[in-house]
Design a protein around this motif. Structure first.
Motif, PDB file in Angstrom:
ATOM      1  N   ARG A 190       0.837  -1.192   0.000  1.00  0.00           N
ATOM      2  CA  ARG A 190       0.000   0.000   0.000  1.00  0.00           C
ATOM      3  C   ARG A 190       0.875   1.245   0.000  1.00  0.00           C
ATOM      4  O   ARG A 190       2.021   1.213   0.445  1.00  0.00           O
ATOM      5  CB  ARG A 190      -0.953  -0.010   1.201  1.00  0.00           C
ATOM      6  CG  ARG A 190      -1.851  -1.248   1.224  1.00  0.00           C
ATOM      7  CD  ARG A 190      -2.956  -1.090   2.230  1.00  0.00           C
ATOM      8  NE  ARG A 190      -3.947  -0.118   1.789  1.00  0.00           N
ATOM      9  CZ  ARG A 190      -4.837   0.470   2.586  1.00  0.00           C
ATOM     10  NH1 ARG A 190      -4.828   0.200   3.880  1.00  0.00           N
ATOM     11  NH2 ARG A 190      -5.707   1.339   2.119  1.00  0.00           N
ATOM     12  N   LYS A 204      -2.784   0.233  -8.290  1.00  0.00           N
ATOM     13  CA  LYS A 204      -4.209   0.532  -8.426  1.00  0.00           C
ATOM     14  C   LYS A 204      -4.645   1.539  -7.354  1.00  0.00           C
ATOM     15  O   LYS A 204      -4.031   1.631  -6.284  1.00  0.00           O
ATOM     16  CB  LYS A 204      -5.040  -0.750  -8.282  1.00  0.00           C
ATOM     17  CG  LYS A 204      -4.631  -1.867  -9.241  1.00  0.00           C
ATOM     18  CD  LYS A 204      -4.833  -1.474 -10.695  1.00  0.00           C
ATOM     19  CE  LYS A 204      -4.449  -2.624 -11.634  1.00  0.00           C
ATOM     20  NZ  LYS A 204      -4.506  -2.216 -13.063  1.00  0.00           N
ATOM     21  N   SER A 205      -5.709   2.252  -7.654  1.00  0.00           N
ATOM     22  CA  SER A 205      -6.169   3.284  -6.716  1.00  0.00           C
ATOM     23  C   SER A 205      -6.583   2.705  -5.362  1.00  0.00           C
ATOM     24  O   SER A 205      -6.488   3.383  -4.342  1.00  0.00           O
ATOM     25  CB  SER A 205      -7.323   4.094  -7.327  1.00  0.00           C
ATOM     26  OG  SER A 205      -8.423   3.249  -7.615  1.00  0.00           O
ATOM     27  N   ASP A 206      -7.013   1.433  -5.320  1.00  0.00           N
ATOM     28  CA  ASP A 206      -7.411   0.855  -4.037  1.00  0.00           C
ATOM     29  C   ASP A 206      -6.216   0.487  -3.149  1.00  0.00           C
ATOM     30  O   ASP A 206      -6.385   0.044  -2.015  1.00  0.00           O
ATOM     31  CB  ASP A 206      -8.328  -0.356  -4.237  1.00  0.00           C
ATOM     32  CG  ASP A 206      -7.683  -1.487  -5.030  1.00  0.00           C
ATOM     33  OD1 ASP A 206      -6.467  -1.388  -5.333  1.00  0.00           O
ATOM     34  OD2 ASP A 206      -8.379  -2.464  -5.357  1.00  0.00           O
ATOM     35  N   GLN A 207      -4.993   0.687  -3.675  1.00  0.00           N
ATOM     36  CA  GLN A 207      -3.790   0.476  -2.879  1.00  0.00           C
ATOM     37  C   GLN A 207      -3.328   1.766  -2.186  1.00  0.00           C
ATOM     38  O   GLN A 207      -2.359   1.768  -1.436  1.00  0.00           O
ATOM     39  CB  GLN A 207      -2.633  -0.035  -3.756  1.00  0.00           C
ATOM     40  CG  GLN A 207      -2.832  -1.441  -4.299  1.00  0.00           C
ATOM     41  CD  GLN A 207      -1.702  -1.836  -5.236  1.00  0.00           C
ATOM     42  OE1 GLN A 207      -1.869  -1.899  -6.456  1.00  0.00           O
ATOM     43  NE2 GLN A 207      -0.541  -2.090  -4.668  1.00  0.00           N
ATOM     44  N   GLN A 249     -12.200  14.004   1.020  1.00  0.00           N
ATOM     45  CA  GLN A 249     -11.986  12.761   0.287  1.00  0.00           C
ATOM     46  C   GLN A 249     -12.192  13.015  -1.200  1.00  0.00           C
ATOM     47  O   GLN A 249     -12.992  13.860  -1.595  1.00  0.00           O
ATOM     48  CB  GLN A 249     -12.953  11.677   0.765  1.00  0.00           C
ATOM     49  CG  GLN A 249     -12.745  11.258   2.215  1.00  0.00           C
ATOM     50  CD  GLN A 249     -13.670  10.109   2.614  1.00  0.00           C
ATOM     51  OE1 GLN A 249     -14.790  10.010   2.113  1.00  0.00           O
ATOM     52  NE2 GLN A 249     -13.201   9.247   3.514  1.00  0.00           N
ATOM     53  N   ILE A 307     -10.784   8.412  -1.381  1.00  0.00           N
ATOM     54  CA  ILE A 307      -9.417   8.400  -0.846  1.00  0.00           C
ATOM     55  C   ILE A 307      -9.218   9.648   0.008  1.00  0.00           C
ATOM     56  O   ILE A 307      -9.427  10.767  -0.469  1.00  0.00           O
ATOM     57  CB  ILE A 307      -8.362   8.355  -1.972  1.00  0.00           C
ATOM     58  CG1 ILE A 307      -8.528   7.093  -2.812  1.00  0.00           C
ATOM     59  CG2 ILE A 307      -6.950   8.418  -1.380  1.00  0.00           C
ATOM     60  CD1 ILE A 307      -7.596   7.017  -4.011  1.00  0.00           C
TER      61      ILE A 307
END
Length: 501
Positions: A4, A70-73, A226, A237
């Motif tokens: 992350r 990836k953005s979710d990381q 966010q 995020i």
């Protein structure tokens, strides 16, 4: 286990850098996109806010494409920025109403002089820790209100937003949901009271600015908002860290104790010394500023600051205007080909003299040119000038803080220049420490965001991430040091006489 990252956005004067930094404070990937510098007339400097936003979008796109992350990381976003540059936009549409006025811009010189003549300088310094100079944001906001018709129209409807670059980027990333800034950026506006950490009614009145035009001031490790359908990032995020660029470099250098100091070599050079909870009002032209405020415990660190408007930009001038070099990194090789400057003294005051002189009238000058002068001498004189102007600031800092300086930490692009770092150690007469990561401005924003996201428990844990690359010690005598400084000061004195009214 999936790695992350924290995204660090370093929105600088000449470009925007986006970095991916892992949970150990290491850089995984970074991309920089430059944008236009706009000079409408001599002494004026502008940026297009749309260019800045485009450079951020482009950097984000390339980072994600090339790193395969990836953005979710992404755990969190940290933002650091050129501090005193001002953007004005419509609260309803989110559209900028004019070009951003850059910190280097001198268009408000006469207005500053008018306020000085009216006796406001002492009061301004007492409240804000700053001086009446075109450098700071409040004078730029006043100029926009007086000279941009659209600003007056929006102000009358309560739709005018003024913000430093951090506020503008947060607004864009959150889809207009967050109109906020952090305390370090707010402390550079001429509008914030250093004691209350809120806008001063007295300063708002002086500059003709209404409170509803300004962003809410938050601690540096707050939840600033966010992302909301932001390019490459999507939604949700958190933005957990915001710092003005020089405060971010101080944080990235882990200067958490009183008396710890750093020099950042960027477009200009900037020196900060952490004074912890003590507000030291300089008697010699330095600035009192907020280093950062942490939300846990509400602790505030203050700093003494000084710097020169032109540092790395002097090397860019050698490259772009004189054609001496093809790339900035070549200046060290060129300067090394001669043992000294051949009597040449360069004072790179293209945008006036910064602290401790604060003389906006002065311009750059070359002294001691002979028929034997070559570009190598001028290159070496440029590096010497970059180091010498920092000595003036650091010696003043020591005098005001009464802290004996034994070492100073360095960062920024030019910190990679070994010759310049040796010159800095020689002229300062103290040890110069260069960390392995010299992009400490980007690192500081990431560390602050990680702190805000509770990735690290506190400053002690962050301190353990520190790694040193090289230490430089002075190689000249105290007598040689004094002689060189005397020549430098004579050149500055001559310039001030030449440009005096």
């Amino acid at each position: 286990m999936t790695q992350r990252y924290i995204i660090s956005v370093d929105q600088g004067t000449t470009g925007t850098t986006v970095s991916l930094i892992n949970t150990k404070g290491q850089f995984k990937f970074k991309v920089n996109k430059e944008f236009r510098q706009i000079f409408p007339q001599p002494g004026w400097v502008e940026h297009s806010p749309k260019d800045i936003w485009t450079s951020l979008r482009g950097s984000l796109k390339e980072v994600f494409e090339k790193s395969k992350v990836k953005s979710d990381q992404i755990i969190s976003i940290g933002i650091t920025n050129q501090r005193e540059t001002v953007v004005a936009w419509d609260r309803q549409s989110g559209e900028p109403i004019c070009n951003a006025i850059v910190w280097q811009c001198r268009r408000t010189t006469h207005f500053c002089q008018k306020l000085k003549d009216q006796g406001y300088e002492k009061k301004v310094n007492q409240i804000t820790g700053l001086v009446l100079d075109p450098y700071f944001s409040g004078t730029k906001m006043h100029w926009i209100l007086q000279n941009v018709p659209r600003a007056k129209q929006l102000a009358s409807k309560g739709r005018l937003c003024f913000g430093t670059i951090d506020s503008f980027l947060i607004w864009k990333l959150t889809g207009g949901k967050s109109f906020v800034t952090d305390v370090s950026n707010a402390s550079r506006t001429l509008l914030m009271d250093l004691k209350t950490l809120d806008y001063s009614p007295e300063m708002l009145k002086l500059f003709g600015i209404k409170r509803n035009m300004l962003p809410e001031i938050l601690p540096s490790d707050s939840l600033f908002g966010q992302t909301d359908k932001a390019p490459q990032l999507g939604s949700g995020i958190p933005i957990n860290g915001v710092l003005g660029d020089q405060q971010s470099a101080l944080f990235g250098q882990k200067c958490f104790s009183k008396g710890e100091a750093k020099i950042t070599y960027g477009t200009g050079s900037f020196l900060l010394m952490n004074t912890k909870n003590q507000m030291i009002h300089s008697q010699h032209g330095l600035l009192t500023t907020v280093a950062w405020q942490l939300s846990r415990g509400g602790s505030v660190d203050y700093a003494l600051e000084g710097g020169a408007f032109i540092c790395g930009a002097a090397v860019q001038w050698l490259r772009d205007n004189l054609g001496f070099i093809k790339g900035s990194a070549e200046v060290e090789r060129l300067a090394k080909t001669v043992p000294d400057t051949g009597g040449v003294q360069f004072v790179p005051a293209f945008a006036g003299l910064g602290s401790p002189y604060w003389d906006p009238r002065v311009r750059g000058s070359l002294f001691g040119i002979s028929r034997g002068t070559r570009r190598e001498h001028i290159a070496r004189a440029t590096l010497e000038a970059m180091a010498l102007q920092n000595v003036d600031v650091m010696q003043t800092m020591v005098k005001d803080s009464k802290v004996a300086l034994k070492k100073v930490r360095v960062d920024g692009g030019a910190a990679a220049n070994n010759l310049l770092m040796q010159m800095q150690a020689d002229f300062l007469g103290v040890q110069v420490i260069r960390p392995k990561i010299i992009e400490t401005t980007s690192l500081g924003a990431a560390l602050m965001a990680g702190l805000g996201a509770q990735l690290w428990s506190g400053l002690g844990e962050i301190k353990k991430l520190d790694l040193v690359d090289r230490e430089f010690k002075s190689q000249i005598s105290g007598q040689e040091q004094k002689k060189r400084l005397k020549t430098w000061h004579r050149a500055i004195e001559a310039m001030q006489i030449y440009y005096s009214e």
